[in-house]
Design a protein around this motif. Sequence first.
Motif, PDB file in Angstrom:
ATOM      1  N   LEU A  98       0.821  -1.399   0.014  1.00  0.00           N
ATOM      2  CA  LEU A  98      -0.010   0.020  -0.213  1.00  0.00           C
ATOM      3  C   LEU A  98       0.752   1.229   0.037  1.00  0.00           C
ATOM      4  CD1 LEU A  98      -2.870   1.380   0.500  1.00  0.00           C
ATOM      5  CD2 LEU A  98      -2.186   1.444   2.990  1.00  0.00           C
ATOM      6  N   SER A  99       0.784   2.163  -1.065  1.00  0.00           N
ATOM      7  CA  SER A  99       1.265   3.559  -0.915  1.00  0.00           C
ATOM      8  C   SER A  99       0.299   4.507   0.060  1.00  0.00           C
ATOM      9  CB  SER A  99       1.263   4.050  -2.377  1.00  0.00           C
ATOM     10  OG  SER A  99       1.515   5.425  -2.456  1.00  0.00           O
ATOM     11  N   LEU A 100       0.649   5.341   0.850  1.00  0.00           N
ATOM     12  CA  LEU A 100      -0.232   6.200   1.657  1.00  0.00           C
ATOM     13  C   LEU A 100      -0.313   7.312   0.697  1.00  0.00           C
ATOM     14  CD1 LEU A 100       1.260   6.024   5.098  1.00  0.00           C
ATOM     15  CD2 LEU A 100      -0.730   4.923   4.417  1.00  0.00           C
ATOM     16  N   GLY A 101       0.414   7.612  -0.098  1.00  0.00           N
ATOM     17  CA  GLY A 101       0.309   8.667  -1.016  1.00  0.00           C
ATOM     18  C   GLY A 101      -0.741   8.586  -1.896  1.00  0.00           C
ATOM     19  N   ARG A 102      -0.835   7.298  -2.560  1.00  0.00           N
ATOM     20  CA  ARG A 102      -1.844   6.955  -3.453  1.00  0.00           C
ATOM     21  C   ARG A 102      -3.295   6.803  -2.476  1.00  0.00           C
ATOM     22  NH1 ARG A 102      -0.558   5.305  -8.882  1.00  0.00           N
ATOM     23  NH2 ARG A 102      -1.382   3.032  -8.821  1.00  0.00           N
ATOM     24  N   ALA A 103      -3.128   6.371  -1.503  1.00  0.00           N
ATOM     25  CA  ALA A 103      -4.358   6.099  -0.686  1.00  0.00           C
ATOM     26  C   ALA A 103      -4.762   7.308  -0.002  1.00  0.00           C
ATOM     27  CB  ALA A 103      -4.003   5.018   0.458  1.00  0.00           C
ATOM     28  N   ARG A 104      -3.810   8.384   0.265  1.00  0.00           N
ATOM     29  CA  ARG A 104      -4.489   9.274   1.394  1.00  0.00           C
ATOM     30  C   ARG A 104      -3.776  10.717   1.017  1.00  0.00           C
ATOM     31  NH1 ARG A 104      -4.642   6.841   7.360  1.00  0.00           N
ATOM     32  NH2 ARG A 104      -6.424   5.593   7.266  1.00  0.00           N
ATOM     33  N   ASP A 105      -3.052  10.704  -0.112  1.00  0.00           N
ATOM     34  CA  ASP A 105      -2.226  11.936  -0.526  1.00  0.00           C
ATOM     35  C   ASP A 105      -1.434  12.512   0.509  1.00  0.00           C
ATOM     36  OD1 ASP A 105      -1.324  13.814  -2.191  1.00  0.00           O
ATOM     37  OD2 ASP A 105      -3.118  15.222  -2.156  1.00  0.00           O
ATOM     38  N   MET A 106      -0.593  11.757   1.157  1.00  0.00           N
ATOM     39  CA  MET A 106       0.259  11.977   2.455  1.00  0.00           C
ATOM     40  C   MET A 106       1.420  10.928   2.503  1.00  0.00           C
ATOM     41  SD  MET A 106      -1.838  11.108   5.782  1.00  0.00           S
ATOM     42  CE  MET A 106      -0.323  11.329   6.823  1.00  0.00           C
ATOM     43  N   ASP A 107       2.520  11.308   3.041  1.00  0.00           N
ATOM     44  CA  ASP A 107       3.537  10.347   3.377  1.00  0.00           C
ATOM     45  C   ASP A 107       3.870   9.698   1.921  1.00  0.00           C
ATOM     46  OD1 ASP A 107       5.488   9.303   4.666  1.00  0.00           O
ATOM     47  OD2 ASP A 107       4.069   8.119   6.046  1.00  0.00           O
ATOM     48  N   TRP A 108       4.177  10.337   0.708  1.00  0.00           N
ATOM     49  CA  TRP A 108       4.344   9.778  -0.454  1.00  0.00           C
ATOM     50  C   TRP A 108       5.846   8.937  -0.448  1.00  0.00           C
ATOM     51  CZ3 TRP A 108       1.698   9.275  -4.869  1.00  0.00           C
ATOM     52  CH2 TRP A 108       0.191   9.857  -4.821  1.00  0.00           C
ATOM     53  N   MET A 109       6.658   9.086   0.713  1.00  0.00           N
ATOM     54  CA  MET A 109       7.801   8.324   0.739  1.00  0.00           C
ATOM     55  C   MET A 109       7.776   6.920   1.180  1.00  0.00           C
ATOM     56  SD  MET A 109       9.198   9.422   4.432  1.00  0.00           S
ATOM     57  CE  MET A 109       8.485  10.978   4.534  1.00  0.00           C
ATOM     58  N   HIS A 110       6.290   6.642   1.367  1.00  0.00           N
ATOM     59  CA  HIS A 110       6.189   5.376   2.405  1.00  0.00           C
ATOM     60  C   HIS A 110       5.477   4.357   1.409  1.00  0.00           C
ATOM     61  CE1 HIS A 110       5.225   3.447   6.484  1.00  0.00           C
ATOM     62  NE2 HIS A 110       3.984   3.081   5.545  1.00  0.00           N
ATOM     63  N   VAL A 111       5.735   2.940   1.845  1.00  0.00           N
ATOM     64  CA  VAL A 111       4.958   1.813   1.053  1.00  0.00           C
ATOM     65  C   VAL A 111       5.080   0.836   2.221  1.00  0.00           C
ATOM     66  CG1 VAL A 111       7.029   0.980  -0.278  1.00  0.00           C
ATOM     67  CG2 VAL A 111       4.644   0.164  -0.887  1.00  0.00           C
ATOM     68  N   GLN A 112       3.893   0.175   2.454  1.00  0.00           N
ATOM     69  CA  GLN A 112       4.006  -0.866   3.423  1.00  0.00           C
ATOM     70  C   GLN A 112       3.022  -1.815   3.018  1.00  0.00           C
ATOM     71  OE1 GLN A 112       1.627   1.785   6.189  1.00  0.00           O
ATOM     72  NE2 GLN A 112      -0.107   0.390   6.012  1.00  0.00           N
ATOM     73  N   ALA A 113       3.412  -3.279   3.500  1.00  0.00           N
ATOM     74  CA  ALA A 113       2.757  -4.357   3.541  1.00  0.00           C
ATOM     75  C   ALA A 113       1.741  -4.550   4.684  1.00  0.00           C
ATOM     76  CB  ALA A 113       3.744  -5.517   3.863  1.00  0.00           C
ATOM     77  N   ALA A 114       0.707  -3.829   4.612  1.00  0.00           N
ATOM     78  CA  ALA A 114      -0.271  -3.799   5.543  1.00  0.00           C
ATOM     79  C   ALA A 114      -1.214  -2.872   4.959  1.00  0.00           C
ATOM     80  CB  ALA A 114       0.022  -3.136   7.005  1.00  0.00           C
ATOM     81  N   ARG A 115      -2.740  -3.218   5.118  1.00  0.00           N
ATOM     82  CA  ARG A 115      -3.722  -2.510   4.804  1.00  0.00           C
ATOM     83  C   ARG A 115      -4.323  -1.451   5.702  1.00  0.00           C
ATOM     84  NH1 ARG A 115      -8.189  -6.578   3.718  1.00  0.00           N
ATOM     85  NH2 ARG A 115      -6.955  -7.662   5.149  1.00  0.00           N
ATOM     86  N   LEU A 116      -4.990  -0.329   5.392  1.00  0.00           N
ATOM     87  CA  LEU A 116      -5.470   0.414   6.096  1.00  0.00           C
ATOM     88  C   LEU A 116      -6.561   0.105   7.060  1.00  0.00           C
ATOM     89  CD1 LEU A 116      -5.368   3.587   4.176  1.00  0.00           C
ATOM     90  CD2 LEU A 116      -3.617   2.990   5.792  1.00  0.00           C
TER      91      LEU A 116
END
Length: 237
Positions: free
Chosen positions: A219-237
Amino acid sequence: MSFEQWLQSRLTAHLWPVGNIDGEIGPVTVAALKGFQNAKGLKVTGVADEATIAALRLPASAVPTPLPERDQEPAKEAFQSSKTVWPRQSQCMSFYGPVGQNQTAIEIPFDMFLAWDKGTRIRKMTLHQKVAPSALKVLRRVSAIYSATERKALGLDLFGGSLNVRRMRGGSSYSMHSWGIAIDFDPERNGLYTKKPNARLSHPDAVPFWVAWESEGWLSLGRARDMDWMHVQAARL
């Protein structure tokens, strides 16, 4: 419809989006084409050769679609996702175990440097054992999709961290970094509250990068929430 527009429409249909279908073969289209070629086991050239065109003609049903004639609309396809489904953030303790444990190191398949000390190269990153193979697969795709120059322009060569046992900023819950299931890229240009288009990784030429991660369920927080575009994680919101 020109051949260039057909090419862009087929890449988009195969889940390698290029933005506007405008017939302009720029860096975004070339990056998407390289990603498609890599995913299909083709020679990665960024050029639509005969084998690539043949692969682009194939929809999910494996029935060839004809090359375009003037004003012909591209065929639409349905796709089935094969990506891994990672747990929700609230389920990380039960799925991944205690924070900071079950870690392993992966070899980074291209040159990366510490974001806060760009003269220091890193060759490995530490991740949870459950996500490490998936992350390595994505990083290899990124290496195939983007040249070293393109990775540098996007900041994909700047490592902002992976395993780091800490609480979320302003909260009491553990950060996803605490399990080693998150990676940060180029934090200087993709700050926590930096939104698009100011965040570098919100630009169109980064789309193949994010698609590569999303194909593995990250999950990209940037693409999901338009914030923290540096971040990708193996967990859903």
